[in-house]
Write a protein that holds these residues in place. Sequence first.
Motif, PDB file in Angstrom:
ATOM      1  N   GLU A 223       0.833  -1.205   0.000  1.00  7.60           N
ATOM      2  CA  GLU A 223       0.000   0.000   0.000  1.00  7.60           C
ATOM      3  C   GLU A 223       0.872   1.262   0.000  1.00  7.60           C
ATOM      4  OE1 GLU A 223      -2.960   2.158   3.131  1.00  7.60           O
ATOM      5  OE2 GLU A 223      -3.224   0.000   2.872  1.00  7.60           O
ATOM      6  N   ALA A 224       1.919   1.263   0.807  1.00 10.83           N
ATOM      7  CA  ALA A 224       2.827   2.414   0.869  1.00 10.83           C
ATOM      8  C   ALA A 224       3.584   2.584  -0.447  1.00 10.83           C
ATOM      9  CB  ALA A 224       3.808   2.247   2.025  1.00 10.83           C
ATOM     10  N   LEU A 225       4.010   1.489  -1.067  1.00  6.20           N
ATOM     11  CA  LEU A 225       4.708   1.576  -2.353  1.00  6.20           C
ATOM     12  C   LEU A 225       3.786   2.148  -3.424  1.00  6.20           C
ATOM     13  CD1 LEU A 225       6.546  -1.854  -2.225  1.00  6.20           C
ATOM     14  CD2 LEU A 225       7.657   0.395  -2.196  1.00  6.20           C
ATOM     15  N   LYS A 226       2.548   1.728  -3.427  1.00  7.04           N
ATOM     16  CA  LYS A 226       1.577   2.258  -4.396  1.00  7.04           C
ATOM     17  C   LYS A 226       1.304   3.738  -4.132  1.00  7.04           C
ATOM     18  CE  LYS A 226      -0.601  -2.143  -5.442  1.00  7.04           C
ATOM     19  NZ  LYS A 226      -1.827  -2.954  -5.395  1.00  7.04           N
ATOM     20  N   ALA A 227       1.232   4.123  -2.860  1.00  4.79           N
ATOM     21  CA  ALA A 227       1.034   5.533  -2.507  1.00  4.79           C
ATOM     22  C   ALA A 227       2.221   6.360  -2.987  1.00  4.79           C
ATOM     23  CB  ALA A 227       0.836   5.697  -1.001  1.00  4.79           C
ATOM     24  N   TRP A 228       3.425   5.818  -2.841  1.00  3.64           N
ATOM     25  CA  TRP A 228       4.634   6.499  -3.314  1.00  3.64           C
ATOM     26  C   TRP A 228       4.539   6.723  -4.823  1.00  3.64           C
ATOM     27  CZ3 TRP A 228       9.369   7.771  -0.766  1.00  3.64           C
ATOM     28  CH2 TRP A 228      10.373   8.201  -1.609  1.00  3.64           C
TER      29      TRP A 228
END
Length: 68
Positions: free
Chosen positions: A55-60
Amino acid sequence: MLRDFNGQLIQGNVSAVEEVKNSMLEQPFADVFFAMLQQAEAPGASIVFGGDVVEALKAWNNLSIQQR
């Protein structure tokens, strides 16, 4: 750091987001981080990294696309 990035992004804490972004782009983190970004959409990524990290990688990626 990725979990912190996503939490700060959700809360709208711009200075903390920038601090984490700058840290992630320094060595030795950057090489591993960019490899993780490349694999974030791969099947089974959430099994390997954990759902919160994916989720954090996609947000990045979304933030990076918005800033172009």
